[in-house]
Design a protein around this motif. Sequence first.
Motif, PDB file in Angstrom:
ATOM      1  N   GLU A 122      45.009  59.195   4.238  1.00  0.00           N
ATOM      2  CA  GLU A 122      44.327  59.905   5.040  1.00  0.00           C
ATOM      3  C   GLU A 122      44.250  59.304   6.119  1.00  0.00           C
ATOM      4  N   GLU A 123      45.405  57.935   6.361  1.00  0.00           N
ATOM      5  CA  GLU A 123      45.227  56.674   7.281  1.00  0.00           C
ATOM      6  C   GLU A 123      46.266  56.838   7.496  1.00  0.00           C
ATOM      7  N   ARG A 135      48.195  53.697  10.592  1.00  0.00           N
ATOM      8  CA  ARG A 135      48.568  52.583  11.069  1.00  0.00           C
ATOM      9  C   ARG A 135      49.690  51.796  11.868  1.00  0.00           C
ATOM     10  N   ASP A 166      43.309  58.671  11.555  1.00  0.00           N
ATOM     11  CA  ASP A 166      42.258  59.441  10.347  1.00  0.00           C
ATOM     12  C   ASP A 166      43.022  60.251   9.545  1.00  0.00           C
TER      13      ASP A 166
END
Length: 1356
Positions: free
Chosen positions: A541-542, A544, A564
């Motif tokens: 769920e992320e 980077r 997100d």
Amino acid sequence: MAAPEDESSAQSQSSSAAAAAPTPPPPPSSAGDHYLAKCVLRPSVVLQVAYGYFRSRSSRDIVFGKETCIELAVIGEDGVVESVCEQNVFGTIKDLAVIPQSNKPYSNSFQMGKDLLAVLSDSGKLSFLSFSNEMHRFSPIQHVQLSSPGNSRDQLGRMLTVDSSGLFLAVSAYHDCFALFSLSTSSMADIILKRIFYPSEDGGKASSEQAVSGTIWSMCFISKSFNESMDYDPVLAIVLNRKGSLLNELVLLRWNVKEESVCLISEYVEAGALAHSIVEVPHSSGFAFLLRMGDALLMDLRDPQNPCCLVRTSLDFVPASLVEEQFLEESCRVQDGDDEGLFNVAACALLELRDYDPMFIDNESDNGKLSSKHVSSWTWEPEHNHNPRMIICLDDGEFFMFELRYEDDGVKVNVSECLYKGLPCKEILWVEGEFLATFAEMADGTVFKVGTEKLHWMSSIQNIAPILDFSVVDDQNEKRDQIFACCGVTPEGSLRIIRSGINVEKLLKTAPVYQGITGTWTVKMKLTDVYHSFLVLSFVEETRVLSVGLSFKDVTDSVGFQPDVCTLACGLVADGLLVQIHRDAIRLCMPTVDAHADGIPVSSPFFSSWFPENLSISLGAVGENLIVVSTSNPCFLSILGVKSVSSQCCVIYEIQRVTLQYEVSCISIPQKYIGKKKPRASSLDDSCSKAAIPSNMERGYTFLIGTHKPSVEVVSFSEEDGGGVRVLASGMVSLTNTMGTVISGCIPQDVRLVLVDQVYVLSGLRNGMLLRFEWPPFSHSSGHCKEEMDSVVSDLLLIATRRIGITPVFLVPFSDSLDSDIIALCDRPWLLQTARQSLSYTSISFQPSTHATPVCSSECPQGILFVAENSLHLVEMVHSRRLNAQKFHLGGTPRKVLYHSESKLLIVMRTDLYDACTSDICCVDPLSGSVLSSYKLKPGETGKSMELVRVGNEQVLVVGTSLSFGPAILPSGEAESTRGRLIILCLEHTHNSDSGSMTICSKAGSSSQRTSPFRDVVGCTTEQLSSSSLCSSPDDNSYDGIKIDESETWHLRLACATTWPGMVLAICPYLDHFFLASAGNAFYVCGFPNDSPERMKRFAVGRTRFMITSLRTYFTRIVVGDCRDGVLFYSYHEDVKKLHQIYCDPAQRLVGDCFLMDANSVAVSDRKGSIAILSCKDHSDFEYSNPESNLNLNCAYHMGEIAMAIKKGCNIYKLPADDVLRSYGLSKSIDAADDTIIAGTLLGSIFVFAPISREEYELLEAVQAKLVVHPLTAPVLGNDHKEFRGRENPSQATKILDGDMLAQFLELTNRQQESVLSTPQPSSSTLKSSSKQCSSPPLMLHQVVQLLERVHYALH
């Protein structure tokens, strides 16, 4: 024979008068008769070198002759040797040379001007090899039988030389005879035009026989000038030592081709130094160097009838060397002659100069060394130069350059200052680019850059030969073994850490805090950038985004990616435009200058999004100016593009949407423009440089998809002329097992387009299988009209299938180039070599990983980021490195190595040290290679053996030494009269509170920046281990393999020492409270009363007829190996303290090493290059058998290499998919660690012998019988495979299967495999029951491939 003797004067406290003789446990089933042998690490010692155009006219390559294999390599621009291919020759190479062909007008299109390789071997044949770009290895063109197989010194096959024009070739024996051949200039059907033997086969004239009678030291052709006729009669120069003569002669002979006769032209001999070599000056038409002890003579041989010396260059008053270090010289010893043709000292010296026997590493005598300097190796400048230049290496390791200058007053030889001083070299080679490759004996080679006044070091060429001893340690992190090996001799002795697979340099590692990673990508900022700019990590769920550089900094907010969501795919669509694909949308981003120097100069990044209409995106891919996404329900495929609205505003728009019948499982967009690959992996053939590309792929965009049909499809998209989306080619994925049942899980997980000489498709499936598809031949044909070709959907041909595991296969290319090698992630990471035909894959020396992506930066141009066990690992792939072996230089000659599990230290015995102490026992840190403590033996005392022995609850180190000089064994095999010592050392552990105390290893590195997910491990260089060190364990109190406790030390303390009546060559633990030690031809049962290491006692003694070289035990069983009678079984009766011989070896055998596999079976290596497994005939009355009864020879295998150390395997060699594979009719067999044998050889090879079941043996035996006769896979040097692998062993012995021969089967395409299996059987007696299995080739093909995949997985 045994001569029991009781040396005990008191009863053992642990003995009882009524105690019965200990009996062995109930005899288990004896070690199996069926084994498969695989050379998992090929020889590293280079004995011959050749330089030529082997792959194409534009590619000049190096060939290394390594006795049992051939390697093709190149030296890159950085001066590093890169391996192109390496192949086993299933024989022993004696000599090799290049036959130049590039300047010949070949009409045969097959050879296309590529140079040939001529090889002499123990097959008794002269073999002509050509490099096959299709097979990616050397293939035989023709074999010429010269003599019977073997290594006879009286028959042709000792050395060869080739005329510089490539028109003539000469082959000699060790003495008295040679042969001349004229070579074809146009036809490859028969390379040999004419031949003549000297002396003639019918006996010849008496005067002719006297012309060449003696030992042939060296020979070369003397070329004619270029303006002379091509039909000239060749002149051969020979350095000859006649019987009884102290000097060598230069003999010149002419071959009258028309009259078919060889006549003596002249002889030249000059009093003084001993001549040893004759070297032609290239492009000189009649000049040659006669190399002698102490000088070099430039000879004028333009008039062969009147040879004369023009210039004499002394080697004894050369300028001072650049390096002050002195190195011992081992390669020029003179020894006494024997009765096999070594007539005199000169003939012996030839064998010492040219055929160095690695067995002489134990010779401690310096008698007979030649005092004058001599040239040990030489090489000419590769480029044609009016003033030829030659670099020579002297026997003391000094390098000089000779330059010939043709001036009006004659020829002059200019000698340079000393260019470098190192080790004496057996071979040196000057290659293009001003690189010099040097190869020392029993030490690493070196690549130098040739400067004007000196040689500049560039890189090392690893050579781990000889392996004198090794210890196998299991790694808990990487689930595989690594080997700590004693390699090399003084002054270059070293400890090597040998791992399987492709080497990786471990650079950085994070803490295990990255749970739930779903994908990793690296992205560039511009299409033309060389280095990556961003690393994208996707979580459940992320998302980077990290910058790529010295530190990985989080720049997610500056790039513009939505943080997100779970990213499905990302990439660069145009310069400065990054695309993020997630389930709900596609986001187009323009990073700011905070994220990258070329970003937009604003505070926040620009982004725009495209949303599907009430659909969820399941998959996506990004390419140049192209975005492709798919949905699952309904099944749509959308093609999207990017258009500019303003200078800083771009939007995504949908170009076309098509409905699919089946759901898409994977998408791949190849780079539009094909990159260039390094010469090492490309065939570089002019005919193949224009790779055959299907015509319908030449315009528009091409991408690949995998579907749930299941299928692999090549799709094209073009906006021109309303082309839209078209399927260009399709390949069905339909696989069945041996039972005819469809294999489940054949859904493509990943798919890639590859272009190396031809276009093909790779696909990894979700069930752990790997597939290769190719276009049918007509797809590349120019006979069809373009419109017809564009409208045809090609049916891709399934060329090869391989199972590499049971988990989904992900394909990760090293770069965007279509000819890049590929990492295949499955149960373990594999390297796919795309330039090979079929599917060629090698394991990567790294732990199983879930994700990987290439990371190219200025600091790490070949980086790979692996995700394993919730940590990020940045490593550098060095897949061109020839050996995966880490080196710790120790000095001296490391003889023995043990792993002490309690201290996690290595205990190494070193000899031939330069200080007052010639031998010592040292503790070595396996992480850094540093010597932490040592125990020095007496001056002049030499360490011979050592072993860890348990005393009570502790372990002590028992060391055996020699106090005498000279050999330990008489020529008869009997023990020499010598003395030795038995030393007991305690390894003690202490704590030191002061900061100045010696520590095992200090903690490296400091806390990293909070913005970086990586912990910077300072000083973690190529000479250190990281957390995957096999000496680490899960409960090890360390981090990244570096010990945290800095206050611990271990040191060796002398407990006791006693003088013994002979050299102690063997020691072995026995039961829980005894050990065995030898002294000459006797061995003793020893122990420690009251469990005190300060007091050692001998309880019993046994004697053999010859010198004992090895002792091993299994429970109560004892095996003794000696230097003539082979292995002998003994039992010890503790109650009466007597040793009794039970069984003996059925044949004479010079034992190298041995170990008991169980109470009834022994594995033994001999010093003739074979390994055998012997067992008792009858287990029922084992204790009461006749001592004269023989052991059974279960099976045997001739390696062609001498193994001085053999061990039991520590790991379980099996697939994790064994349960799955049972459904294919395969039994679970390669899983018995106790029965697995690992052997290290004097040539630097590692062999593994794995037990297999009878059914598997019979199946693979049938396949091997076909492989050894099929043209594609038969021994390349023409050896009779059965004769070679059965050499030195009885013909009736069961043969161990040759895993290297069987491995060739996996390198073939499906059609080639079917061709091999359809080959008629050589004879009905070759196979047993397996002949029934050959009646159904289709079923047999599946079964063979799947079984060999297991072997490859387990042993590679």
